[in-house]
Design an enzyme around this catalytic site. Structure first.
Site, PDB file in Angstrom:
ATOM      1  N   TYR A 261       0.804  -1.213   0.000  1.00  0.00           N
ATOM      2  CA  TYR A 261       0.000   0.000   0.000  1.00  0.00           C
ATOM      3  C   TYR A 261       0.840   1.266   0.000  1.00  0.00           C
ATOM      4  O   TYR A 261       0.390   2.305  -0.462  1.00  0.00           O
ATOM      5  CB  TYR A 261      -0.917   0.029   1.233  1.00  0.00           C
ATOM      6  CG  TYR A 261      -2.184  -0.763   1.097  1.00  0.00           C
ATOM      7  CD1 TYR A 261      -2.143  -2.151   0.943  1.00  0.00           C
ATOM      8  CD2 TYR A 261      -3.413  -0.135   1.128  1.00  0.00           C
ATOM      9  CE1 TYR A 261      -3.307  -2.876   0.829  1.00  0.00           C
ATOM     10  CE2 TYR A 261      -4.589  -0.863   1.019  1.00  0.00           C
ATOM     11  CZ  TYR A 261      -4.533  -2.228   0.872  1.00  0.00           C
ATOM     12  OH  TYR A 261      -5.690  -2.944   0.760  1.00  0.00           O
TER      13      TYR A 261
ATOM     14  N   LYS B  43       3.739 -15.370   3.012  1.00  0.00           N
ATOM     15  CA  LYS B  43       3.985 -16.140   1.792  1.00  0.00           C
ATOM     16  C   LYS B  43       5.499 -16.379   1.736  1.00  0.00           C
ATOM     17  O   LYS B  43       6.194 -15.986   0.782  1.00  0.00           O
ATOM     18  CB  LYS B  43       3.464 -15.350   0.571  1.00  0.00           C
ATOM     19  CG  LYS B  43       3.472 -16.117  -0.728  1.00  0.00           C
ATOM     20  CD  LYS B  43       2.414 -17.219  -0.821  1.00  0.00           C
ATOM     21  CE  LYS B  43       2.570 -18.011  -2.107  1.00  0.00           C
ATOM     22  NZ  LYS B  43       1.709 -19.213  -2.150  1.00  0.00           N
TER      23      LYS B  43
ATOM     24  N   ASP C  36      -2.254 -18.497   1.048  1.00  0.00           N
ATOM     25  CA  ASP C  36      -3.237 -19.238   0.232  1.00  0.00           C
ATOM     26  C   ASP C  36      -3.922 -20.307   1.064  1.00  0.00           C
ATOM     27  O   ASP C  36      -5.136 -20.507   1.001  1.00  0.00           O
ATOM     28  CB  ASP C  36      -2.578 -19.823  -1.041  1.00  0.00           C
ATOM     29  CG  ASP C  36      -1.250 -20.514  -0.777  1.00  0.00           C
ATOM     30  OD1 ASP C  36      -0.735 -20.434   0.353  1.00  0.00           O
ATOM     31  OD2 ASP C  36      -0.717 -21.142  -1.717  1.00  0.00           O
TER      32      ASP C  36
ATOM     33  N   ASP D  18      -6.043  -7.236   4.273  1.00  0.00           N
ATOM     34  CA  ASP D  18      -7.176  -6.637   3.568  1.00  0.00           C
ATOM     35  C   ASP D  18      -8.067  -7.736   2.999  1.00  0.00           C
ATOM     36  O   ASP D  18      -9.288  -7.739   3.175  1.00  0.00           O
ATOM     37  CB  ASP D  18      -6.660  -5.735   2.434  1.00  0.00           C
ATOM     38  CG  ASP D  18      -7.797  -5.114   1.644  1.00  0.00           C
ATOM     39  OD1 ASP D  18      -8.762  -4.643   2.272  1.00  0.00           O
ATOM     40  OD2 ASP D  18      -7.718  -5.111   0.400  1.00  0.00           O
TER      41      ASP D  18
ATOM     42  N   ASP E  71     -11.937  -9.429   4.675  1.00  0.00           N
ATOM     43  CA  ASP E  71     -13.226  -9.497   3.966  1.00  0.00           C
ATOM     44  C   ASP E  71     -13.760 -10.925   3.977  1.00  0.00           C
ATOM     45  O   ASP E  71     -14.952 -11.160   4.177  1.00  0.00           O
ATOM     46  CB  ASP E  71     -13.080  -9.048   2.497  1.00  0.00           C
ATOM     47  CG  ASP E  71     -13.323  -7.552   2.325  1.00  0.00           C
ATOM     48  OD1 ASP E  71     -13.106  -6.805   3.296  1.00  0.00           O
ATOM     49  OD2 ASP E  71     -13.729  -7.139   1.225  1.00  0.00           O
TER      50      ASP E  71
HETATM   51  C1  IPM Z   1     -10.225  -1.577   3.923  1.00  0.00           C
HETATM   52  C2  IPM Z   1     -10.485  -1.031   2.552  1.00  0.00           C
HETATM   53  C3  IPM Z   1      -9.333  -0.095   2.174  1.00  0.00           C
HETATM   54  C4  IPM Z   1      -8.069  -0.923   2.197  1.00  0.00           C
HETATM   55  C5  IPM Z   1      -9.522   0.625   0.845  1.00  0.00           C
HETATM   56  C6  IPM Z   1     -10.783   1.462   0.848  1.00  0.00           C
HETATM   57  C7  IPM Z   1      -8.336   1.456   0.476  1.00  0.00           C
HETATM   58  O1  IPM Z   1     -10.652  -2.058   1.642  1.00  0.00           O
HETATM   59  O2  IPM Z   1     -10.150  -0.796   4.884  1.00  0.00           O
HETATM   60  O3  IPM Z   1     -10.108  -2.809   4.047  1.00  0.00           O
HETATM   61  O4  IPM Z   1      -7.765  -1.595   1.212  1.00  0.00           O
HETATM   62  O5  IPM Z   1      -7.372  -0.899   3.208  1.00  0.00           O
HETATM   63 MG    MG Z   2     -10.635  -3.986   2.487  1.00  0.00          MG
END
Ligand code: IPM
Ligand code: MG
Length: 366
Positions: free
Chosen positions: A146, A195, A227, A251, A255
């Site tokens: 990032y 990884k 993975d 990240d 999710d």
């Molecule tokens: C998160 C989001 C952010 C990230 C985006 C919006 C830049 O997906 O907070 O997980 O990737 O960190």
């Molecule tokens: Mg995210």
């Protein structure tokens, strides 16, 4: 007590869900005798519209002057919004990344917990769910891909893009310590995800994590390749306590972890630095498709406000009260659309409510 709370409502569903979290904070203020003083801070697309940039220096100064910042979500539809015609450093997300970096918010805590009441919203098989699961993703937030050097240019007539994944040992050590500290307060297990079979940055990650682990003899440490971790999260999520990982892996895995808890609308998060300051936000995005419809789930934001009380303000009782109220409202059968059960008979047994009704119900049960 009195606390200054910076409030970033942001874009999409952000304003709706933050309004509900403020409602809940106001109820806490009355019930427990506190005073929350809010300062609105512009960030993301709304800031671009108002100022031309996703985060102004003034906004950073306002955030810094707060005791903590509560945030909704930023960004819009990347295919259709004019914000995404701007150069990358002027887009909504750049504001969030700049804020994380400016405030040195290197430790991102994303708890993923399956509420007994939401087992029906969990997409996994019953035998996999078992008694549920409860994990904390500790994501490094100010390093890695990032924030490494990046560029897109023509090399020998061919368009070429480069992103750089860099970590130094200090960056790894400070997040690893946080991971082990949290594990000590939980089930004392750390799964460090990397990884290391391919990446140098992961090999250094693993080495430093092992050094840190030596100071925490009570904590069990295991290493897992990313993975495999993605697979294990759906195969057997119960095995995880603290997942410690770098920025990009965190990240993605967070999710995934949120979805196995039923909905990303349930997942809160805290981004912390070395001080008591923190930025608290739901892990989900701005969901532009449902913005303004009054159907977004405010629970992740409300739980993020609870994290703010716990981590930045040391108000454990108050945080407990919010968390207990969320649980109670779920027990009473109230659901936003994202956590409605799929089967007709199970749907009939619960009550679908909108964003503000959910906020009201959570206030009522405090
Ligand atoms: C998160 C989001 C952010 C990230 C985006 C919006 C830049 O997906 O907070 O997980 O990737 O960190
Ligand atoms: Mg995210």
């Amino acid at each position: 007590m009195e606390f200054n709370v910076g409030v970033i409502k942001g874009d999409g569903i952000g304003p709706e869900i933050v309004t509900e979290a403020q409602k809940v904070l106001d109820k806490i203020a009355v019930s427990f005798g506190h005073n929350f003083i809010y300062k609105d801070i512009l960030m993301g697309g709304c800031s671009i519209d108002a100022t031309g940039v996703p985060l102004t220096d003034e906004a950073i100064a306002d955030a810094l002057a707060s005791d903590a910042v509560l945030m909704g979500s930023i960004g819009g539809n990347t295919a259709t919004s004019p914000w995404y015609k701007l150069p990358p450093e002027k887009r909504p997300e750049a504001g969030l990344l700049k804020l994380r970096k400016s405030l040195n918010l290197f430790a991102n805590l994303r708890p993923a917990y399956l509420y007994e009441e939401l087992k029906e919203a969990c997409p996994l098989r019953e035998d996999i769910i078992g008694d549920g699961f409860d994990m904390m993703i500790m994501r490094e937030l100010t390093g890695g891909l990032y924030f490494g050097a990046r560029e897109t240019k023509e090399v020998d007539g061919v368009m070429t893009a480069v992103d750089t994944l860099s970590y130094n040992e200090d960056e790894i050590r400070r997040i690893a310590k946080r991971g082990f500290d949290i594990a000590m307060k939980r089930r004392k297990k750390v799964t460090s995800v990397d990884k290391a079979n391919v990446l140098d940055s992961s090999r250094l990650w693993r080495k430093v994590v092992e050094e840190v682990a030596a100071d925490y003899p009570e904590v069990e440490l295991e290493h897992m390749l990313v993975d495999n971790a993605a697979m294990q999260l759906v195969k057997d999520p119960k095995q995880f306590d603290v997942i410690l990982t770098e920025n990009m892996f965190g990240d993605i895995l967070s999710d995934e972890a949120s979805m196995v808890t039923g909905s990303i609308g349930m997942l809160s998060s805290a981004s912390l630095n070395e001080t008591k300051f923190g930025l608290y936000e739901p892990s989900g995005g701005s969901a532009p498709d449902i913005a303004g419809k009054g159907i977004a789930n405010p629970i992740a934001t409300i739980l993020s406000a609870a994290m703010m009380l716990r981590y930045s303000f040391d108000l454990d009782k108050e945080a407990d009260a919010i968390e207990a109220s969320v649980k109670k409202v779920l027990q009473q059968g109230y659901r936003t659309i994202d956590i409605m059960p799929q089967e007709a008979d199970k749907r009939a047994a619960v009550t679908q409510v909108g964003t503000s009704e959910m906020g009201d119900l959570i206030c009522k049960n405090i």
